[in-house]
Each structure stands twice: as structure tokens, then as C-alpha cells.
Design a protein around this motif. Structure first.
Motif, PDB file in Angstrom:
ATOM      1  N   UNK A  55       0.632  -1.125  -0.382  1.00  0.00           N
ATOM      2  CA  UNK A  55      -0.169  -0.074   0.172  1.00  0.00           C
ATOM      3  C   UNK A  55       0.525   1.124   0.168  1.00  0.00           C
ATOM      4  N   UNK A  56       0.263   1.843  -0.475  1.00  0.00           N
ATOM      5  CA  UNK A  56       1.543   3.559  -0.113  1.00  0.00           C
ATOM      6  C   UNK A  56       1.539   4.275   0.525  1.00  0.00           C
ATOM      7  N   UNK A  57       2.472   4.918   1.019  1.00  0.00           N
ATOM      8  CA  UNK A  57       3.096   5.942   2.502  1.00  0.00           C
ATOM      9  C   UNK A  57       1.933   6.967   2.622  1.00  0.00           C
ATOM     10  N   UNK A  58       1.648   7.735   1.021  1.00  0.00           N
ATOM     11  CA  UNK A  58       0.398   8.993   1.266  1.00  0.00           C
ATOM     12  C   UNK A  58      -0.108   8.301  -0.005  1.00  0.00           C
ATOM     13  N   UNK A  59      -1.778   9.530  -0.561  1.00  0.00           N
ATOM     14  CA  UNK A  59      -1.890  10.000  -1.377  1.00  0.00           C
ATOM     15  C   UNK A  59      -2.218  11.225  -1.321  1.00  0.00           C
ATOM     16  N   UNK A  60      -2.765  11.814  -3.292  1.00  0.00           N
ATOM     17  CA  UNK A  60      -2.626  12.877  -3.618  1.00  0.00           C
ATOM     18  C   UNK A  60      -4.359  13.479  -2.534  1.00  0.00           C
ATOM     19  N   UNK A  61      -4.459  14.349  -2.109  1.00  0.00           N
ATOM     20  CA  UNK A  61      -5.811  15.106  -2.370  1.00  0.00           C
ATOM     21  C   UNK A  61      -7.075  15.278  -3.216  1.00  0.00           C
ATOM     22  N   UNK A  62      -7.891  13.952  -2.401  1.00  0.00           N
ATOM     23  CA  UNK A  62      -8.849  13.983  -3.700  1.00  0.00           C
ATOM     24  C   UNK A  62      -8.816  12.504  -3.809  1.00  0.00           C
ATOM     25  N   UNK A  63      -7.527  11.809  -3.334  1.00  0.00           N
ATOM     26  CA  UNK A  63      -7.849  10.250  -3.915  1.00  0.00           C
ATOM     27  C   UNK A  63      -7.868   9.574  -2.606  1.00  0.00           C
ATOM     28  N   UNK A  64      -8.406   8.529  -2.123  1.00  0.00           N
ATOM     29  CA  UNK A  64      -8.293   7.105  -1.517  1.00  0.00           C
ATOM     30  C   UNK A  64      -7.559   6.172  -1.894  1.00  0.00           C
ATOM     31  N   UNK A  65      -6.668   4.882  -1.276  1.00  0.00           N
ATOM     32  CA  UNK A  65      -6.287   3.584  -1.847  1.00  0.00           C
ATOM     33  C   UNK A  65      -6.980   2.867  -1.039  1.00  0.00           C
ATOM     34  N   UNK A  66      -7.603   1.451  -1.286  1.00  0.00           N
ATOM     35  CA  UNK A  66      -8.308   0.844  -0.772  1.00  0.00           C
ATOM     36  C   UNK A  66      -7.435  -0.639  -1.317  1.00  0.00           C
ATOM     37  N   UNK A  67      -7.102  -1.322  -0.306  1.00  0.00           N
ATOM     38  CA  UNK A  67      -6.312  -2.473  -0.051  1.00  0.00           C
ATOM     39  C   UNK A  67      -7.119  -3.015   0.633  1.00  0.00           C
ATOM     40  N   UNK A  79      -6.168  10.988   2.282  1.00  0.00           N
ATOM     41  CA  UNK A  79      -5.302  12.023   3.085  1.00  0.00           C
ATOM     42  C   UNK A  79      -5.111  12.976   4.167  1.00  0.00           C
ATOM     43  N   UNK A  80      -6.241  12.330   4.717  1.00  0.00           N
ATOM     44  CA  UNK A  80      -6.215  12.779   6.874  1.00  0.00           C
ATOM     45  C   UNK A  80      -6.416  11.141   7.943  1.00  0.00           C
ATOM     46  N   UNK A  81      -6.246  10.389   7.399  1.00  0.00           N
ATOM     47  CA  UNK A  81      -6.570   8.927   8.403  1.00  0.00           C
ATOM     48  C   UNK A  81      -6.315   7.413   7.427  1.00  0.00           C
ATOM     49  N   UNK A  82      -5.291   6.702   8.353  1.00  0.00           N
ATOM     50  CA  UNK A  82      -5.131   5.313   7.427  1.00  0.00           C
ATOM     51  C   UNK A  82      -6.940   4.399   8.483  1.00  0.00           C
ATOM     52  N   UNK A  83      -7.520   4.356   7.545  1.00  0.00           N
ATOM     53  CA  UNK A  83      -8.517   3.151   8.393  1.00  0.00           C
ATOM     54  C   UNK A  83      -7.976   1.938   8.461  1.00  0.00           C
ATOM     55  N   UNK A 173     -15.199  11.196  15.554  1.00  0.00           N
ATOM     56  CA  UNK A 173     -14.856  12.046  14.486  1.00  0.00           C
ATOM     57  C   UNK A 173     -12.891  11.783  14.526  1.00  0.00           C
ATOM     58  N   UNK A 174     -12.277  11.891  13.538  1.00  0.00           N
ATOM     59  CA  UNK A 174     -10.769  11.496  13.525  1.00  0.00           C
ATOM     60  C   UNK A 174      -9.738  12.396  13.102  1.00  0.00           C
ATOM     61  N   UNK A 175      -9.722  13.880  12.792  1.00  0.00           N
ATOM     62  CA  UNK A 175      -8.548  14.910  12.849  1.00  0.00           C
ATOM     63  C   UNK A 175     -10.101  15.365  11.346  1.00  0.00           C
ATOM     64  N   UNK A 176     -10.088  15.529   9.928  1.00  0.00           N
ATOM     65  CA  UNK A 176     -10.722  15.855   9.339  1.00  0.00           C
ATOM     66  C   UNK A 176     -11.217  14.475   8.810  1.00  0.00           C
ATOM     67  N   UNK A 177     -11.757  13.385   9.272  1.00  0.00           N
ATOM     68  CA  UNK A 177     -13.002  11.975   8.684  1.00  0.00           C
ATOM     69  C   UNK A 177     -13.800  12.119  10.361  1.00  0.00           C
ATOM     70  N   UNK A 206     -16.714   9.588   6.033  1.00  0.00           N
ATOM     71  CA  UNK A 206     -16.726  10.825   5.362  1.00  0.00           C
ATOM     72  C   UNK A 206     -15.441  11.821   5.590  1.00  0.00           C
ATOM     73  N   UNK A 207     -14.790  12.107   4.353  1.00  0.00           N
ATOM     74  CA  UNK A 207     -13.277  13.568   4.343  1.00  0.00           C
ATOM     75  C   UNK A 207     -14.038  14.220   3.430  1.00  0.00           C
ATOM     76  N   UNK A 208     -13.010  15.443   3.445  1.00  0.00           N
ATOM     77  CA  UNK A 208     -13.789  16.253   2.414  1.00  0.00           C
ATOM     78  C   UNK A 208     -14.050  16.557   1.444  1.00  0.00           C
ATOM     79  N   UNK A 209     -13.418  15.504   0.811  1.00  0.00           N
ATOM     80  CA  UNK A 209     -13.195  15.244  -0.864  1.00  0.00           C
ATOM     81  C   UNK A 209     -14.590  13.992  -1.291  1.00  0.00           C
ATOM     82  N   UNK A 210     -14.767  13.409  -0.065  1.00  0.00           N
ATOM     83  CA  UNK A 210     -16.009  12.768  -0.453  1.00  0.00           C
ATOM     84  C   UNK A 210     -16.168  11.178   0.557  1.00  0.00           C
ATOM     85  N   UNK A 211     -16.912  10.378  -0.128  1.00  0.00           N
ATOM     86  CA  UNK A 211     -17.819   9.431   1.527  1.00  0.00           C
ATOM     87  C   UNK A 211     -17.635   7.718   0.456  1.00  0.00           C
TER      88      UNK A 211
END
Length: 323
Positions: A55-67, A79-83, A173-177, A206-211
Motif C-alpha cells: 500500500x502507498x505511504x501517501x495519497x494525493x488530495x481527493x484520492x483514496x487508496x483501498x487495499x 489524505x487525513x487518516x489510515x483506516x 471524528x478523527x482529524x478531518x475524517x 466521510x472526509x472533505x473529498x468524499x464518502x
């Protein structure tokens, strides 16, 4: 002392229940009937899964990586948490180590290779979803925040794990998520004596970019439309497609692939990802049946297979939440 919870449309003062599902019964006699009369298809151990990049160590704003790890276990990097959802790395999903359903393939991401999760979501207390050995090891290594459903914090506290409990529609709530517990049609139990003493749910992330909706474990019902109507359509829905045969017994708690496609429609999800298949043989269908039936259900509904798909075990895909 047994915990009490407020009376609601899904708690009667003693136990939780599924609204509008009066008369559903899955007692010992039904279990015995299934075991005696069921036609279980044997599972062959699959060929080794491909090795995918980590899995990536980071993602671009507006993107989610799902493994996809296995069963209902996903690593979701926002962008704001790893779940991490319903993590299970154990050999068996069982109250004892030497018996019970045994995995047919290793986790797609080994526990040793797992990035640190900020938040672990636990949908309910069944052994294939709330795996205490995995949770203890995650606590030892990473001490993530755990968010679960009403009634589960006490069992987790005995393992040295602090957890936030949520009722349906409550938020953490955790940060922006933001995590909202969503209704599901299921049940709970870890012993013959605690049936429905704790709650079951999914979670809208839910994060600022989507759900993203992690549906947990659920049968089909009107709650899919209610979730979308109240929280908005998910950009990505993680929906169970396996453990559904025989229907007379499993329909009350598990969707089949055709029902999962209808849930996708009722949610008005932009995309959906199937889960809850190919790891533990819990029911009667063949190991490849969920994915084959999903393809047929999508053709029947004239939905593109790229809209509702499955990941390979260990595979990460990136989804744009900004469109």
C-alpha cells in the motif's frame, strides 16, 4: 452486571433487533436443519495469489487508496487518516484455536507488512469480524483508535483495548475524517448465551473529498436507501457478496450477489467493491460462486463491471473522490 441501552427502534430493553424483521429465527433447530440437509460445495485451496506492491505511504488530495486484505478486512488510506476494517489475520475464525472455519489463503497483506492504521473499525462481534488475537497484536504494535458498536467495548477492554462505541447514526471524528455508524440487517453473538446483546452496523467514512461506506455484514433491506438519503450516496461502497447459501437460512443476515447489486443501486453508489468471500468457508456455496454470480447480476442489471468489482487479495486500487 449486564449493560443496558436506551429503548429504540432496534433495542427492546434486553436485546438488539432488526427493525421490520419480526419473526426471523436462526435458532439451534434451524442450524441443525442446515447442517443435516445442506449441500455444502467443497472448497479447493486456490492457487497462490499474485504478489502486489505494498500500500502507498501517501495519497494525493481527493484520492483514496483501498487495499483488500481478506474477508471484510480493507486498509483504506485517505489524505487525513489510515483506516483498517474488521481485521482478521488469524488462521481460524473461531472461539478455539484448533477448530472452526480455517482460512484457505493467507492474508493478502501480512500483519508484519501492514502500515500503521490510525483507526480500526469493528462492525460487530462475530469471530470472523472481531478477531481478538489480531486486535491484541495491532494494539501491541500500533495502538490505533478503535471505533465499534454498542456493547463491544467491555470485551475489548479485557484485551487492553479502549474503544469508542456508537449507536446507529452516531458519529466519531478523527482529524478531518468522520465515521458514522450505519444500520445493517444482521445479528450478534460470541457464545450461545449472548445473542444480540451487542449491536451490528456499517460505517460511513466521510472526509472533505468524499464518502466511503464500509457496510460490515448485512442482509438486504430498506436501510440502504435510508443510508444514502440521510448521509448522501457513497463514492465507494464496500459491500458483502459471499456467505449466502442456503437462502432460506442465510437471507436474514447475508446478501447474495444479486441483492448486493440492488444495494449498490439503492445506495446510489458511484462504485462498489465486493468483499466477504474467498477466505473462510462459512456457508454452502462454492468458493468462486460469489464473483461468478456478481458478474451475472451486473449483466442482468445492465451495470458495467467496472462500476461494481472485486479486488484481488493484497491488491490496492486508487479511487478519485473529487469527481
Amino acid at each position: 452486571m449486564r449493560r443496558t441501552f436506551p429503548l429504540s427502534d432496534h433495542h427492546d430493553g434486553r436485546r438488539f433487533f432488526n427493525p421490520g424483521a419480526a419473526g426471523e429465527s436462526r435458532g439451534l433447530l434451524q442450524v441443525l436443519r442446515w447442517r443435516l440437509l445442506g449441500k455444502r460445495r467443497p472448497w479447493q485451496r486456490p492457487a497462490a495469489d499474485p504478489v502486489f506492491p505494498p500500500p502507498p505511504s501517501a495519497v494525493r488530495p481527493g484520492t483514496v487508496a483501498i487495499s483488500f486484505i481478506n474477508h471484510a478486512s480493507f486498509l483504506i488510506r485517505l489524505p487525513g487518516a489510515v483506516v483498517l476494517t474488521d481485521p482478521i489475520f488469524s488462521r481460524r475464525c473461531s472461539p478455539v484455536s484448533g477448530a472452526g472455519p480455517e482460512r484457505v489463503r493467507p492474508p493478502g497483506i501480512a500483519l508484519d507488512d501492514l502500515p500503521r492504521p490510525d483507526v480500526v473499525l469493528l462492525s460487530h462481534n462475530h469471530y470472523d469480524h472481531m478477531d481478538l488475537p489480531s486486535l491484541r497484536e495491532l494494539q501491541r504494535r500500533h495502538a490505533p483508535r478503535v471505533v465499534t458498536t454498542l456493547g463491544n467495548a467491555r470485551a475489548l477492554a479485557r484485551q487492553g483495548i479502549n474503544a469508542t462505541e456508537l449507536d446507529w447514526w452516531q458519529e466519531a471524528v478523527h482529524g478531518v475524517v468522520r465515521f458514522t455508524a450505519t444500520p445493517a440487517r444482521h445479528f450478534s453473538a460470541r457464545t450461545p448465551f449472548d445473542r444480540n446483546r451487542t449491536l451490528w452496523a456499517g460505517f460511513m467514512i466521510a472526509c472533505p473529498e468524499g464518502r466511503i461506506l464500509f457496510a460490515g455484514d448485512s442482509g438486504f433491506g430498506p436501510h440502504w436507501g435510508q443510508i444514502s438519503g440521510r448521509l448522501g450516496p457513497p463514492d465507494v461502497a464496500l459491500l458483502p457478496i459471499g456467505a449466502y447459501e442456503p437462502r432460506w437460512f442465510m437471507q436474514a443476515a447475508h446478501m447474495n450477489p444479486a441483492e448486493a447489486v440492488q444495494a449498490h443501486i439503492d445506495l446510489r453508489a458511484r462504485r462498489s467493491i465486493g468483499m466477504h468471500f474467498g477466505t473462510f468457508q462459512l456457508t454452502d456455496e462454492a468458493i468462486g460462486a460469489p464473483q461468478e454470480a456478481l458478474a451475472g447480476a451486473l449483466r442482468a442489471a445492465a451495470i458495467d463491471t467496472g462500476t461494481f468489482t472485486t479486488h484481488r487479495f493484497g491488491e490496492t486500487r486508487f479511487y478519485d473522490l473529487s469527481r
